[in-house]
Design a protein around this motif. Structure first.
Motif, PDB file in Angstrom:
ATOM      1  N   CYS A 149       0.822  -1.216   0.000  1.00 37.62           N
ATOM      2  CA  CYS A 149       0.000   0.000   0.000  1.00 37.62           C
ATOM      3  C   CYS A 149       0.853   1.262   0.000  1.00 37.62           C
ATOM      4  CB  CYS A 149      -0.843   0.074   1.276  1.00 37.62           C
ATOM      5  SG  CYS A 149      -1.793  -1.380   1.612  1.00 37.62           S
ATOM      6  N   ARG A 150       0.231   2.335  -0.485  1.00 36.68           N
ATOM      7  CA  ARG A 150       0.865   3.649  -0.404  1.00 36.68           C
ATOM      8  C   ARG A 150       0.800   4.166   1.036  1.00 36.68           C
ATOM      9  NH1 ARG A 150      -1.389   8.979  -2.354  1.00 36.68           N
ATOM     10  NH2 ARG A 150       0.456  10.283  -2.313  1.00 36.68           N
ATOM     11  N   LEU A 151      -0.349   4.027   1.668  1.00 31.01           N
ATOM     12  CA  LEU A 151      -0.550   4.445   3.059  1.00 31.01           C
ATOM     13  C   LEU A 151      -1.010   3.239   3.875  1.00 31.01           C
ATOM     14  CD1 LEU A 151      -2.589   7.711   2.315  1.00 31.01           C
ATOM     15  CD2 LEU A 151      -0.156   7.542   2.928  1.00 31.01           C
ATOM     16  N   PRO A 152      -0.739   3.224   5.178  1.00 29.00           N
ATOM     17  CA  PRO A 152      -1.150   2.077   5.994  1.00 29.00           C
ATOM     18  C   PRO A 152      -2.650   1.798   5.883  1.00 29.00           C
ATOM     19  CG  PRO A 152       0.315   3.498   7.244  1.00 29.00           C
ATOM     20  CD  PRO A 152      -0.012   4.237   5.975  1.00 29.00           C
ATOM     21  N   ALA A 153      -3.002   0.539   5.688  1.00 32.21           N
ATOM     22  CA  ALA A 153      -4.403   0.133   5.543  1.00 32.21           C
ATOM     23  C   ALA A 153      -4.591  -1.215   6.221  1.00 32.21           C
ATOM     24  CB  ALA A 153      -4.757   0.028   4.060  1.00 32.21           C
ATOM     25  N   THR A 154      -5.861  -1.545   6.521  1.00 31.39           N
ATOM     26  CA  THR A 154      -6.120  -2.868   7.093  1.00 31.39           C
ATOM     27  C   THR A 154      -6.369  -3.855   5.960  1.00 31.39           C
ATOM     28  OG1 THR A 154      -8.521  -2.928   7.228  1.00 31.39           O
ATOM     29  CG2 THR A 154      -7.360  -1.741   8.978  1.00 31.39           C
ATOM     30  N   ILE A 155      -6.000  -5.102   6.206  1.00 35.02           N
ATOM     31  CA  ILE A 155      -6.198  -6.153   5.207  1.00 35.02           C
ATOM     32  C   ILE A 155      -7.394  -7.019   5.611  1.00 35.02           C
ATOM     33  CG2 ILE A 155      -4.700  -7.889   6.299  1.00 35.02           C
ATOM     34  CD1 ILE A 155      -3.695  -8.552   3.458  1.00 35.02           C
ATOM     35  N   ASP A 156      -8.154  -6.540   6.604  1.00 30.49           N
ATOM     36  CA  ASP A 156      -9.132  -7.414   7.252  1.00 30.49           C
ATOM     37  C   ASP A 156     -10.139  -8.043   6.285  1.00 30.49           C
ATOM     38  OD1 ASP A 156     -10.233  -8.577   9.664  1.00 30.49           O
ATOM     39  OD2 ASP A 156     -11.992  -7.430   9.122  1.00 30.49           O
ATOM     40  N   PHE A 157     -10.632  -7.283   5.327  1.00 32.64           N
ATOM     41  CA  PHE A 157     -11.648  -7.814   4.411  1.00 32.64           C
ATOM     42  C   PHE A 157     -11.084  -8.975   3.591  1.00 32.64           C
ATOM     43  CE2 PHE A 157     -13.780  -7.530   0.200  1.00 32.64           C
ATOM     44  CZ  PHE A 157     -15.027  -7.960   0.590  1.00 32.64           C
ATOM     45  N   SER A 158      -9.913  -8.771   3.028  1.00 36.87           N
ATOM     46  CA  SER A 158      -9.284  -9.855   2.247  1.00 36.87           C
ATOM     47  C   SER A 158      -8.971 -11.044   3.147  1.00 36.87           C
ATOM     48  CB  SER A 158      -8.006  -9.351   1.587  1.00 36.87           C
ATOM     49  OG  SER A 158      -8.287  -8.245   0.767  1.00 36.87           O
TER      50      SER A 158
END
Lengths: 271, 271
Positions: free
Chosen positions: B9-18
């Motif tokens: 990612c470009r910015l921190p994100a959650t991967i929870d959905f995947s």
């Protein structure tokens, strides 16, 4: 400053009861609220759990405790940052691979102007004096036993002797209360605060200092179990904790202290 | 065989959905029930969670998902053991430190008679062909850039070129679908199964293949977000997944594929 908790056992055991008292010190009964970490050596593997949230309120630590992980060697750490960011890469315990084994390291204390020359084989990822000391130890161990492998490890006497030398060398730079384990043995060094208690059959009922909880160790252990619990300060009120001496380096194996300078002196006196 | 999931990612994100769809494949909608692992690169640190229990029924994975950890690079793995014990030391992802950085590696596939000569600087702790391949890669990277440090890393072109060479060399021994990341870039190689999807503003509503759950990505991302999700097989039914070609090595950075041979060829065609 920080607090340390370690366990070395003959047979795999849970550390949950001790962890309960230890968790309380992470922001509840004590001020060590800047993160925590715990490493479990399980059969043929090692797991570290790290968090930069206070241990006392960590859902992750609660989930881990619920797993009742059985382990022969455990090292845990709660942190009160004195300097260095409250960030994951500064959370203990630290881990490196040497000789095809995980080595786990945790430190309580501060080192001043400790900037050893490192070759690059082991390089700190964070900014702590602790991780620098760990990388220094790993480099010196690798250099001292260049042909060692997991199946052909150094003799314990030789490794312990090197541990004493390295611990003394580093402790000259400040306060160096530490634990180091490869899942088989657990080394300690005490500068100021470290204590341990031996437990074996017949087990007794013990009560935590940090929460009013008692546990009948007999109900949780068998005749074959034997273990040592090591902590910055004693965790229970009705057991015989041995307070380590300043400058003392110990090695624990199969739930017993071995080869310590203190014990060695005792043996000489007894002889 | 195993399944891989990665995110850059470009910015921190959650991967929870995947991760929800991926978790279902760990013993519920698919047969990958012999352990799981996930590595999160967070700001200035890296955490790996490992378990030898099925992902689909793991309380630990559920607790981790509840944390909604934000990360710029994630690598996850669920395992169906083909050989090698179902034991922690054989659980992916694997981690080693090089140049003061954590490097994380995960592999899907089997290598046959892959026994490279290793110098001892990086030694497998377990028995998998995967960890041997990882140690081989780390050794070759360390040797190729002996003066590299975290603050003075190799040029990305040079590192990518080495990655292509190493991946091709190892892939000659069998099936080598892999992900490798240092928290900044994420390398992949595809032998048989690997696909990725790019997501950026304006985000759409997506639906998981493995459970009947939809998510409006617009509600969870801002205009500045940009990310790539990479998996053994596509995870959503209404997005444009790009299937990697056999033999293709890619590098992802800031939520974009860069420098890939495939993309390079596309660019040449367009020029």
């Amino acid at each position: 400053m920080c607090q340390l908790l370690g366990m070395n056992c003959r047979l795999p055991a849970t550390i949950d009861f001790s962890l309960e008292g230890f968790q309380a010190r992470g922001g509840l009964t004590d001020e060590h609220k800047d993160g925590w970490g715990i490493a479990f050596f399980e059969e043929h593997g090692c797991r570290i759990f790290l968090d930069h949230q206070p241990a006392a309120h960590s859902p992750l630590l609660t989930a881990i405790r619920a797993q009742q992980i059985k382990s022969r060697n455990v090292i845990a750490h709660i942190r009160k940052a004195t300097y260095g960011e409250v960030t994951l890469r500064n959370c203990h315990p630290f881990k490196r691979e040497l000789w095809g084994q995980s080595w786990i390291f945790s430190h309580n204390g501060d080192l001043h102007n400790f900037h050893p020359v490192l070759t690059g084989r082991f390089t700190p990822e964070g900014e702590t004096d602790s991780e620098r000391a760990f990388c220094f130890i790993m480099e010196r161990m690798a250099a001292a036993f260049p042909k060692a492998t997991r199946d052909n490890p150094p003799a314990l006497d030789d490794l312990y002797s090197l541990w004493q030398t390295l611990a003394d060398e580093i402790a000259a730079f400040g306060v160096f209360n530490v634990m180091l384990s490869n899942g088989d043995i657990l080394f300690t060094h005490c500068s100021t605060n470290l204590a341990y208690v031996e437990r074996s059959y017949p087990f007794t009922q013990v009560t935590l200092i940090d929460s009013d909880v008692s546990l009948d160790l007999n109900a949780h252990n068998s005749r074959e179990d034997r273990m040592v619990v090591i902590a910055t300060k004693p965790l229970t009120r009705n057991e015989h904790w041995i307070i380590c001496e300043a400058g003392e380096s110990l090695v624990f194996k199969d739930g017993l202290p071995l080869l310590g300078s203190h014990l060695h002196a005792k043996k000489l006196l007894a002889a």
